[in-house]
Scaffold this active site. Structure first.
Site, PDB file in Angstrom:
ATOM      1  CE1 TYR A 121       4.158   7.866 -18.398  1.00 49.28           C
ATOM      2  CE2 TYR A 121       1.836   8.225 -17.904  1.00 49.28           C
ATOM      3  CZ  TYR A 121       3.083   7.737 -17.538  1.00 49.28           C
ATOM      4  OH  TYR A 121       3.253   7.128 -16.323  1.00 49.28           O
TER       5      TYR A 121
ATOM      6  CE  LYS B 224      21.992 -14.154 -11.423  1.00 53.21           C
ATOM      7  NZ  LYS B 224      22.864 -15.239 -10.958  1.00 53.21           N
TER       8      LYS B 224
ATOM      9  CG  ASP C  35      24.484 -18.827 -17.332  1.00 49.46           C
ATOM     10  OD1 ASP C  35      25.122 -19.040 -16.287  1.00 49.46           O
ATOM     11  OD2 ASP C  35      23.276 -19.076 -17.443  1.00 49.46           O
TER      12      ASP C  35
ATOM     13  CB  ALA D  41      41.157 -23.981 -12.975  1.00 49.41           C
ATOM     14  N   GLY D  42      37.750 -22.825 -13.819  1.00 52.30           N
ATOM     15  CA  GLY D  42      37.037 -21.914 -14.702  1.00 52.30           C
ATOM     16  C   GLY D  42      36.672 -20.652 -13.966  1.00 52.30           C
TER      17      GLY D  42
ATOM     18  CB  ALA E 123      32.607 -20.836 -10.329  1.00 52.95           C
TER      19      ALA E 123
ATOM     20  CG  ASN F  50      22.907 -27.816  -9.502  1.00 62.02           C
ATOM     21  OD1 ASN F  50      22.341 -28.879  -9.343  1.00 62.02           O
ATOM     22  ND2 ASN F  50      22.399 -26.659  -9.094  1.00 62.02           N
TER      23      ASN F  50
END
Length: 869
Positions: free
Chosen positions: A484, A540, A583, A641-642, A644, A734
């Site tokens: 280091y 995530k 997102d 139709a986005g 996903a 969801n």
């Protein structure tokens, strides 16, 4: 005042003194190949881990959906809550462009990465500060500033390092003005603090005062000019700055820049000219940053009585300590760990950021830096001061807490804080953090009445759920100097400069993913912005680490402009082996992903699109097995139709489904319909060339499969009744699906899946992305292609055996730790077969190494069999 001995006697005393255990102890060192082997085996020196062990689905629901929505909403109400509910309150970004990396020149971002990681360990070890390395693939001033601004919502401070002068001053100044968080340049701000602390004590030793001494600084880069600025602010009145040509003065016509001219005007108003030798003659203090034999014994001998020499260049100081003392120097300091009086910004950085973060500082002021210098100097008791002891040992773990106290107190006096805290308590907590290895965590109150309240309290108690960990902890001086604070450029940097691809071997790049969002489409919460999105990105990252050992880090960008998102990700990419977009709302997500895939040579994966599509396809494969229908014979209707919906449609078509219609609020997508995006227009032409029109009810008549990625209650029981026999319903909205499972079953559906954890057949992206990225990283893939995604879906489906397959179990459970290893092996094979891999490996070793991590907590590198052409 301390007695000053004859220089020759002082040198003799030093050689026999026990004052410095470093110089008197036996010396050890790791050879270059041993150090490289450690870095390769550990996959870099830093890791990203969860503060909370995810042992069951309930804890999963606290750190991710649905519980994570609670801290998101609190931050959406007040963005400053991000310091309390996320990692931001204890995290800084360590940024470089590699243009002046630790004094070794313009080596670029990749080669600088090992040194950045090493510095992150110093922050963690001595201050409990989570520092994350960001190597920027640009050296343009405006691009660096704009990237820093884009990253600001993720971090509580910026530490710039290895950025060449004079642009370092411009970048630091502009970021500090705009970011509203502390911004420090390590070389131009922190190194001068360390020098000033040593200088305070050296002046005490020789009995001189700052107002009367003449100081010469040899070196006019970021560190030299930064030091001159700090000394002037601290009250030193007689300074000269030199470069390789000589004394800086305003009217010199060559080899100068604006920063040099400015400091010449401030330090040399009389326009004195001459060489470094001329400047040093009669001076009290010489501080040198130039390597090699730039300071001669004759120069030292020409200085005033009892001169102070700080020869700080590494690995070769301008003059050796022995030669300086023999020439008459009363006090000598260096930048090396193998000599007394080590002057290093490692004494400074952990403490100043610890104090600044604990009061949520809005800036790092000059007064805060001066307070740090005084604290470091005062840490050496008067009775211990000597020519060989003017600064504390870098291994004294009490230094940073003491500095943090002083910095926090001064920040509050300056009005540069968001909260008021007791400085004594800040020091105490910092000590606890360092000695116990984690920030003090209060016990749970048990006053929560639902999952959301419990999740909110959990995030607040732990101040976010991610942390940086040291893979090679600093236990002693041997480890410190070997890894280091080496006396020179690390061997890993040499290797990367010679062969750039070895960055995968010797840093964390081979196992590191950026989870990137603009906060425009967060879960079901909508456009809540980057700060409020941070808890989701942390969750995530925890899933990446828990299931596949991947060190993922959230990057929340303060822009929703496509060009700016793409640019920011391109610039930070050198530190990462993969990019997980998250997102980001449609249609910008399509352009962002497409452009990044074209620009970068690492996997770029928008999980809302492809993760959803992969798990959905796995479920459809098994649902069709259950109802005994063939893919080429069935018709599918997708509502939504986005991102996903379009990705799922594309994957089903690639898999070979017979017929497919896409529907949104405007009805069935058909060629030429107004208001459609380019992606929707392309799919309408592929799926509905005859131009069929109507709404969802019309599309569902006779359909075999419904997939909903839209909103609540858009499917009625009558619509389900109109579908084909043994209808398959994937109602994935969801938290409220398009139709509740019990309603769908009553209307005649044979198989029903949702996105909820409280119903069977949960379509959860965590079933796909850990294994997908694990396989892609282990073959060092250039991208994640259709073949890899299809392999992931088919392998995921195969994990439900014929014996297990039933209406309530068409998808594996989310907490099944066998999933990621199996998917990773399939993805690795597909990557190699399709030409997406850089190296060839045994897919079973990919699975085995992942399993080893799950069961033993240590991720070993997968052995490469050969490089791919």
């Amino acid at each position: 005042m301390h007695e000053i001995k004859d220089p020759a006697q002082a040198a003799s005393d030093l050689s026999t003194s026990n004052a410095s255990p470093v110089s008197s102890a036996p010396t050890f060192d790791l050879g270059p190949q041993e150090a490289l082997a450690y870095r390769k085996r550990l996959r870099g020196m830093i890791g990203v881990t969860s503060k909370i062990a995810v042992k069951d689905s309930f804890v999963l629901s606290l750190v991710y959906t649905p519980g994570v929505a609670a801290p998101c909403l609190e931050i959406a109400k007040d963005p400053y809550n991000s310091f309390d509910y996320t990692i931001r309150g204890n995290t800084i970004a360590l940024l470089t462009d590699g243009s002046s990396a630790f004094g070794f020149g313009n080596i670029g971002p990749m080669a600088a990465l090992p040194m950045l990681e090493d510095t992150c360990i110093l922050f963690k070890t001595f201050g409990g500060v989570d520092a994350f390395p960001i190597s920027l693939d640009t050296q343009d001033i405006e691009q660096i500033i704009s990237t820093g601004m884009a990253l600001a919502p993720t971090f509580g401070g910026f530490c710039l390092s290895g950025i060449a002068s004079p642009r370092s001053f411009t970048i630091t100044d502009h970021l500090a003005r705009a970011a509203n968080i502390p911004v420090v340049h390590a070389e131009q701000d922190a190194t001068p603090v360390a020098i000033l602390s040593g200088l305070y004590n050296a002046l005490k030793v020789v009995g001189k005062t700052k107002e009367n001494v003449r100081v010469v600084i040899n070196g006019a880069g970021a560190d030299g000019i930064g030091l001159a600025r700090l000394l002037l602010y601290a009250g030193f009145q007689h300074l000269l700055v030199c470069d390789q040509i000589g004394i800086l003065e305003r009217y010199r016509l060559h080899n100068k820049n604006w920063a040099m001219v400015e400091i010449a005007r401030q330090t040399n108003p009389a326009d004195i000219t001459g060489t470094i030798s001329d400047a040093v003659r009669g001076a009290d203090v010489l501080i040198g940053f130039s390597t090699g034999n730039t300071i001669t014994p004759e120069m030292v001998s020409s200085m005033a009585e009892h001169p102070i020499v700080f020869a700080l260049a590494v690995p070769d100081p301008g003059i050796t300590p022995e030669a300086a003392r023999a020439a008459g120097a009363a006090v000598v300091a260096t930048g090396r760990t193998d000599a007394p009086n080590l002057i290093t910004n490692a004494l400074v950085l952990p403490g100043i950021f610890r104090g600044a973060l604990d009061v949520h500082a809005t800036a790092m002021t000059q007064d805060m830096l001066i307070a740090a210098a005084r604290a470091i100097a005062n840490f050496v008791p008067p009775e211990h001061l000597s020519p060989q002891k003017i600064v504390p040992s870098v291994l004294d773990f009490a230094v940073a807490p003491y500095v943090a106290r002083a910095v926090a107190e001064t920040a509050m006096q300056n009005g540069a804080t968001r909260v008021e805290k007791d400085p004594v308590e800040i020091e105490r907590q910092a000590r606890v953090t360092i000695y116990e290895g984690r920030r003090p965590v209060p016990p749970p109150s048990h006053r929560y009445t639902n999952l959301e309240e419990q999740a909110l309290e959990l995030h607040h108690r732990y101040q976010g759920l991610l942390q940086i960990n040291s893979k090679m902890p600093i236990r002693d001086h041997f480890i410190l100097s070997s890894f280091y604070l080496p006396a020179g450029i690390p061997e890993a940097t040499h290797q990367i400069m010679a062969r750039p691809d070895t960055v995968f071997d010797y840093t964390g790049k081979s196992n590191r993913v950026a989870v990137v969002t603009d906060g425009s489409a967060v879960l079901g919460l909508g456009n809540i912005g980057p700060r409020a999105a941070l808890p989701v990105m942390e969750g995530k990252a925890i899933l990446f680490q828990t299931f596949a050992g991947i060190e993922a880090y959230p990057i929340c960008l303060s822009t929703q402009i496509v060009d700016e998102i793409v640019a920011a990700v391109e610039y930070i990419a050198p530190a990462f082996g993969g990019i997980n977009l998250e997102d980001i709302s449609a249609p910008r997500c399509f352009e962002v992903e497409e452009r990044l895939r074209e620009a970068l040579d690492i996997p770029v994966f928008h999980d809302d699109q492809h993760g959803t599509a992969t798990v959905t396809l796995a479920g459809i494969i098994n649902a069709l097995r259950l109802v005994d229908k063939k893919k080429e014979d069935v018709s599918v209707v997708i509502m939504g139709a986005g991102a996903a919906g379009i990705a799922t449609a594309r994957m089903l078509l690639a898999w070979g489904v017979g017929r497919l219609l896409l529907v949104n609020r405007g009805g069935i997508l058909r060629p030429g319909r107004s208001g459609m995006s380019a992606e929707q227009e392309e799919l309408a032409a592929r799926t509905n060339p005859e131009g069929r029109s109507g709404g969802l009810a019309d599309a569902l008549v006779g359909a075999d499969i419904f997939i909903g990625v839209s909103g609540p209650d858009v499917v009625s029981p009558a619509m389900v009744q109109s579908m084909a026999h043994d209808a398959i319903i994937f109602a994935l909205a969801n938290p409220i699906p398009e139709i509740m499972p019990e309603e769908a079953y009553e209307a005649g559906a044979r198989v029903v899946a949702t996105g909820r954890s409280d119903h069977p057949n949960q379509v959860n992206n965590s079933l796909a992305f850990p294994g997908l990225f694990r396989g892609a990283l282990d073959v060092r893939a250039h991208l994640i292609n259709d073949e890899m995604q299809l392999a992931a879906a088919e392998r995921l489906a195969s994990l439900v055996s014929e014996k297990q397959l039933q209406e309530g179990q068409i998808i594996p459970q989310a907490m099944n730790y066998d999933i990621a290893p199996a998917v990773a092996a399939a993805v690795a094979k597909a990557a190699m077969d399709s030409g997406a891999a850089r190296i060839r490996v045994d897919p079973q070793m990919v699975a085995q190494c992942c399993l080893d991590f799950v069961y033993e907590g240590f991720l070993t590198p997968v052995p490469a069999l050969e490089e791919m052409r």
